[in-house]
Scaffold this motif. Sequence first.
Motif, PDB file in Angstrom:
ATOM      1  N   THR A   1      14.573   9.696   8.710  1.00  0.00           N
ATOM      2  CA  THR A   1      14.214   9.606   7.294  1.00  0.00           C
ATOM      3  C   THR A   1      14.033  10.995   6.700  1.00  0.00           C
ATOM      4  O   THR A   1      14.537  11.294   5.609  1.00  0.00           O
ATOM      5  CB  THR A   1      12.919   8.787   7.117  1.00  0.00           C
ATOM      6  N   LYS A   2      13.327  11.869   7.405  1.00  0.00           N
ATOM      7  CA  LYS A   2      13.067  13.226   6.912  1.00  0.00           C
ATOM      8  C   LYS A   2      14.356  14.022   6.754  1.00  0.00           C
ATOM      9  O   LYS A   2      14.522  14.780   5.796  1.00  0.00           O
ATOM     10  CB  LYS A   2      12.109  13.949   7.856  1.00  0.00           C
TER      11      LYS A   2
ATOM     12  N   TYR B   1       9.526   3.553   8.012  1.00  0.00           N
ATOM     13  CA  TYR B   1      10.463   4.493   8.642  1.00  0.00           C
ATOM     14  C   TYR B   1      11.513   3.738   9.449  1.00  0.00           C
ATOM     15  O   TYR B   1      12.700   4.095   9.462  1.00  0.00           O
ATOM     16  CB  TYR B   1       9.723   5.453   9.574  1.00  0.00           C
TER      17      TYR B   1
ATOM     18  N   LYS C   1      11.385   8.167  12.000  1.00  0.00           N
ATOM     19  CA  LYS C   1      10.720   9.042  11.034  1.00  0.00           C
ATOM     20  C   LYS C   1      11.536  10.316  10.820  1.00  0.00           C
ATOM     21  O   LYS C   1      11.740  10.743   9.673  1.00  0.00           O
ATOM     22  CB  LYS C   1       9.313   9.401  11.534  1.00  0.00           C
TER      23      LYS C   1
ATOM     24  N   SER D   1      11.016  10.231   2.086  1.00  0.00           N
ATOM     25  CA  SER D   1       9.986  10.752   2.979  1.00  0.00           C
ATOM     26  C   SER D   1       8.681  10.963   2.228  1.00  0.00           C
ATOM     27  O   SER D   1       7.597  10.620   2.715  1.00  0.00           O
ATOM     28  CB  SER D   1      10.435  12.075   3.611  1.00  0.00           C
TER      29      SER D   1
ATOM     30  N   THR E   1      14.566  13.483   1.450  1.00  0.00           N
ATOM     31  CA  THR E   1      13.272  14.080   1.097  1.00  0.00           C
ATOM     32  C   THR E   1      12.484  13.147   0.191  1.00  0.00           C
ATOM     33  O   THR E   1      11.268  12.989   0.337  1.00  0.00           O
ATOM     34  CB  THR E   1      13.485  15.421   0.366  1.00  0.00           C
TER      35      THR E   1
ATOM     36  N   ARG F   1       3.375   3.080   7.442  1.00  0.00           N
ATOM     37  CA  ARG F   1       4.437   4.091   7.377  1.00  0.00           C
ATOM     38  C   ARG F   1       5.492   3.884   8.461  1.00  0.00           C
ATOM     39  O   ARG F   1       6.702   3.910   8.180  1.00  0.00           O
ATOM     40  CB  ARG F   1       3.844   5.496   7.499  1.00  0.00           C
TER      41      ARG F   1
END
Length: 278
Positions: free
Chosen positions: A17-18, A40, A14, A25, A22, A36
């Motif tokens: 990904t962030k 991710y 996660k 995400s 963006t 989710r």
Amino acid sequence: MKKLFDELSFKVSKETTKQYSTSFSLGILALSSAIRNPIYAIYGYVRLADEIVDSFHDYDKEKLLRKFKKDTFNALEDGISLNPILQSFQETVHQYDIDESLIHQFLKSMEMDLQKIDYNSDLYKEYILGSAEVVGLMCLQIFVNGDKEQYEKLKPYAMILGSAFQKVNFLRDMKDDYYTLGRVYFPGLDMTYFDNNVKSSIENEIEEEFRQALIGIKMLPPSSRFGVYLAYRYYISLFRKIKRKSAQNILNGRIRISNGAKISLMMSCYVQYKTSLF
């Protein structure tokens, strides 16, 4: 206590990904919370491979990718990996019965990025299949949660959406791909003759793919429909911004959507999604 390690592994995917995207995400946040983490995991995995071939210039990329491939299939065979991203990925592959042929095809495209290739039509299609279309199919297997009939019905749309996304990326990244990495993905394209007519021809192809992809998005389960639609709308916005630029502008810099514009887009998409389109 393995549950703690599993939770940590998905958190690493996660965070990856962030840090790297963006837009994706935000799209994942618009998915049902139940799916989710596996998405991710997919993004974290493909991002790691992308970084090997695109960013690690001071290292032996071929060796790193070869080890990554070996570690991937060891993790799948063993059902565990001490690499958190591979751990969350193998958990997802097993939970959703993701076809390993998709992983092989993805890694083949990553291997293609290590070579100097003059892309003809067949090689171009093969690269897009592995780098984008099969990633869409991995996600689709999560979205339909094992419903094989629904998977087969939506498969062509997932592939064409992945293709459209990738071609937009090719236009967006053309400067860095050509001048930094020495890559030209569009088949038969001589960069000394990349002009507005050539650019328009590529854009017409992408536009038709987006049109077809929207048909499939509307057929997705409610748990994933808005998240995929949001990603679609982000790419449409990026594509329209690219269309407004000349071929020379594309070669002079990378086209971006600001984070503020992405958040505004998310809000407007939600209103449209709830009131009219779906």
